[in-house]
Design an enzyme around this catalytic site. Structure first.
Site, short mmCIF file in Angstrom:
data_model
loop_
_atom_site.label_atom_id
_atom_site.label_comp_id
_atom_site.label_asym_id
_atom_site.label_seq_id
_atom_site.Cartn_x
_atom_site.Cartn_y
_atom_site.Cartn_z
CD GLU A 29 -2.43 -1.51 2.61
OE1 GLU A 29 -2.21 -0.78 3.59
OE2 GLU A 29 -3.02 -2.60 2.71
CD GLU A 60 -3.65 -5.15 4.95
OE1 GLU A 60 -4.85 -5.48 4.75
OE2 GLU A 60 -3.29 -3.96 5.07
CD GLN A 82 0.14 2.18 4.93
OE1 GLN A 82 -1.02 2.22 5.30
NE2 GLN A 82 0.54 2.73 3.80
CG PHE A 83 1.58 0.58 10.81
CD1 PHE A 83 2.42 1.13 11.77
CD2 PHE A 83 1.01 1.42 9.87
CE1 PHE A 83 2.68 2.50 11.79
CE2 PHE A 83 1.27 2.78 9.88
CZ PHE A 83 2.10 3.32 10.84
CB ALA A 84 4.19 -5.41 12.32
CG ASP A 85 0.15 -3.20 14.81
OD1 ASP A 85 -0.03 -3.28 16.01
OD2 ASP A 85 1.15 -2.61 14.32
CG PHE A 86 -2.56 -2.97 9.50
CD1 PHE A 86 -3.36 -2.91 10.63
CD2 PHE A 86 -1.99 -1.80 9.04
CE1 PHE A 86 -3.59 -1.71 11.30
CE2 PHE A 86 -2.20 -0.59 9.70
CZ PHE A 86 -3.00 -0.55 10.82
CB ILE A 87 1.21 -8.95 9.52
CG1 ILE A 87 1.94 -9.79 8.48
CG2 ILE A 87 1.17 -9.65 10.88
CD1 ILE A 87 3.44 -9.91 8.72
CG HIS A 129 -0.64 2.17 14.09
ND1 HIS A 129 -1.96 2.31 14.42
CD2 HIS A 129 -0.58 2.36 12.75
CE1 HIS A 129 -2.67 2.59 13.33
NE2 HIS A 129 -1.84 2.63 12.31
#
Ligand SMILES: Cc1ncc(C[n+]2csc(CCOP(=O)(O)OP(=O)(O)O)c2C)c(N)n1
Lengths: 327, 334
Positions: A29, A60, A82-87, A129
């Site tokens: 993204e 994702e 974009q941020f590891a959290d959204f993995i 985040h």
């Protein structure tokens, strides 16, 4: 040697690998013209064009799934979350689809790809985040997990990850993106995956750490040595999976005392595995229980006093070292 | 055809709520520049009409599932401005008591599902709320907000499929502001409109000018009435534009200035003010009275938030489980 930041090192690694090998592509993204949320892909779109630096919709599972599809037919994708959290939104694609590919095709297919993601706390990112999800992936067979702590390592490890024949999940502690600055050679180099780094030698206690906690441990060790005349051996794992057991064992045999420091929640984190390995294979060498310094098993809060409380501190490392020495 | 008329107090309430939202955000922008907001700040300037006008039709016992550009929805749904301000300043008096950031605040009493950063995750959750209302035979509705960017995630499609199957009282509000962070809508989807997607899941998708507060208001009225009467879900796509960057730290050089200028002229609040004054529903002194009242509300809200304490550090460990006894592993220093 020029001094660069970790985020610049990550960018250089991608740029150089894309120049070296035209099968390397970047996707995620806002990675294109905008250059990524943290500017890690800045300039790549302008240099390589839209088919090698690919902007994706917010999806994702598409980012990981498309990377996997491309990897199967010979590309080497570097996917950015974009941020590891959204993995988590691409979790199935990583754990069930990507990690298993080689196994379920009995080696006929494989997925040489990298999934990069800014991870960890310290920047008031709040619950979504700030996470350190490396243990989720270290628990999954078939993927390698990397967490650098310096610009030098970030560059060398990312280059190695891109060249690796297996999928690599590459977490970049965002707190260090612009704070970790060091000299990085202009000549070609790689840092091999699976090799920890001995940051300094010592005889009394072994401190094992990685990622965002490495600078904090360096600091704690410095204080311990200067103020208390202790000699500490400090190891930066760099790769979480595969784990460099040899270096950890060698050091533990020498010092007989081990402190494990990591930012993730304590329970079932990386420290639990290392402590179990040491208890299992090196019991007779240990003079004290293994200490773990990590974050509590709570979510990662936003408000400054809460986040500060949450994160492990230098004093926690010093206290743990005292504890294993005084045992 | 008869021209629709609106009771004056409804028009003035809508105007008040729009202004309150904009001026609340202007205060936030100042607080941000003063370094009093430690995390990110995402504003809805130019898009306020969407959350504000849609929420006019909701009762306190209806549920909304807002996202990051829906500050107005929190206010219209009844969250105290001071409490909301305290949430954003990470204070103990905010709904999350400093646990989570920005608009990640909810209230069971006010029917607000707290947003998370996981885009589109709100949709299956709101579908679940609406489904619950339906099977209990209640005439309450659930409303889910999301951007056109988020509508590309699986959660959107899975949520819509479920809603199409069960026809619960759900209203889906897509805020199509043409950008997802830096990515223009043409690079996100091959069709022009998210509303088209509704039909393939078996319900109605409508498109409305999101900068026309009354158009949004009317369309929502239709969808909410339909939902309450058992007519099932509706997706309303509100066409709008993101006037500022994705967040306060984004200069948004990727947005062409000409494009921005066009949309600035389509400001939903200015245009609504003009609509009201042209029709004699708002005069100078009334406008002044509303402005003064809002300024006072916001002064109070900022003072409340600024004077509120930060949470005690140990609170980081609270609210993980129902039983708050310390658990194994809950401390890093033993
Ligand atoms: C699952 C997920 N992926 C990525 C992000 C990072 N992110 C936050 S907002 C945003 C853009 C959102 O665009 P859109 O849904 O159109 O809403 P807008 O911000 O335009 O109102 C992105 C990519 C996220 N929050 N969640």
């Amino acid at each position: 040697m020029p001094e660069i930041t970790m985020v610049e090192a990550v960018r250089q690694a991608m740029k150089e690998e894309m120049e070296r090998d035209e099968t390397v592509v970047v996707l995620g993204e806002d990675v294109g013209e905008y250059g990524g949320a943290f500017k890690a892909t800045e300039g790549l779109f302008q240099q390589f064009g839209e088919y090698r630096v690919i902007d994706t919709p917010i999806s994702e599972s598409v980012i990981v799934g498309v990377a996997l599809g491309m990897a199967i037919i010979g590309f080497r994708p570097v996917a950015e979350i974009q941020f590891a959290d959204f993995i988590t939104c691409g979790f199935d694609m990583i754990v069930n689809q990507t990690a298993t590919l080689r196994y379920r095709t009995a080696g006929d297919m494989h997925a040489p790809m990298v999934i990069r993601a800014p991870s960890a706390a310290g920047v008031h990112g709040g619950l979504y985040h700030s996470q350190s999800p490396e243990a989720w992936f270290a628990h999954t067979p078939g993927i390698k997990v990397v967490v650098p702590s310096t610009a030098y390592d970030a560059k060398g490890l990312l280059k190695a990850a891109i060249r690796d024949e297996d999928p690599v999940v590459f977490f970049e502690p965002k707190y260090l993106y612009r704070r970790a600055k060091d000299e990085v050679p202009e000549q070609e180099f790689v840092v091999p995956l699976g090799k920890a780094k001995l940051l300094q030698e010592g005889g009394d206690v072994t401190v094992v750490t990685y990622g965002s906690m490495a600078p904090l441990c360096r600091n704690a060790v410095k204080t311990l040595e200067e103020e208390e005349d202790l000699s500490i051996e400090l190891i930066d794992l760099r790769t979480i999976m595969p784990l460099d057991k040899d270096l950890i064992y060698e050091s533990a045999k020498k010092t007989n005392r081990v402190v494990l420091v990591y930012e993730d929640h304590k329970t079932l984190g990386i420290g639990a595995e290392i402590a179990a390995l040491l208890a299992d294979e090196l019991f007779e060498y240990l003079d004290a229980p293994i200490a773990r310094v990590a974050s509590p098993d709570t979510h990662i809060p936003y408000s400054p006093p809460l986040e500060e409380f949450y994160l492990p501190k230098k004093e926690d490392v010093i206290a743990a070292v005292h504890r294993v020495i005084e045992y | 055809m008869a021209v629709k008329t609106y009771p004056k107090e409804k028009l003035l309430k809508l105007y008040h709520d729009l202004l309150l939202t904009r001026q609340f955000e202007q205060r936030l922008s100042i607080l941000y520049r003063q370094g009093k907001i430690v995390g990110g700040l995402y504003l809805s300037r130019g898009q306020e009409a969407i959350p504000v006008a849609t929420c006019q039709h909701l009762r306190k016992d209806d549920f909304i599932s807002p996202v990051h550009r829906d500050l107005g929805a929190f206010l219209v749904k009844g969250m105290d401005p001071g409490v909301l301000m305290a949430q954003i300043l990470a204070k103990q008096t905010g709904p999350s008591k400093g646990k989570d950031s920005f608009l990640h605040a909810g209230s069971k009493e006010l029917g607000i599902i707290p947003p998370t950063s996981i885009l589109a995750s709100t949709i299956p959750i709101a579908a679940g709320v609406a489904f619950g209302f339906k099977i209990r035979g209640e005439d309450r509705v659930a409303v889910s907000y999301f951007g056109e960017g988020g509508s590309n995630r699986g959660d959107f499609h899975e949520g819509l499929n479920f809603a199409g199957l069960h026809k619960p009282p759900l209203v889906l509000i897509c805020e199509n502001n043409k950008y997802a962070y830096s990515t223009p809508v043409e690079k996100e989807m091959a069709i022009c409109c998210v509303a088209y997607r509704a039909e393939s899941y078996g319900f109605e998708g409508l498109i409305v000018d999101g900068n026309d507060a009354l158009a949004v208001y009317d369309t929502m009225e239709y969808a909410v009435n339909k939902a309450r009467e058992g007519g099932g879900p509706t997706l309303i796509e509100c066409m709008t534009y993101r006037i500022s960057g994705h967040s306060e730290h984004d200069e948004a050089k990727y947005q062409p200035p000409e494009e921005k200028e066009i949309w600035k002229r389509r400001d939903p609040i200015e245009n609504f003010r003009k609509y009201l004054t042209d029709r004699g529903q708002l005069d100078e002194s009334e406008d002044q009275r509303i402005q003064t009242q809002i300024a006072q509300t916001l002064d109070k809200a900022v003072a409340f938030a600024e004077q509120s304490p930060y949470p005690p550090p140990e609170d980081a460990l609270r609210h993980v489980f129902a039983n708050e006894e310390p658990k194994y592993g809950d401390r890093h220093h033993i």
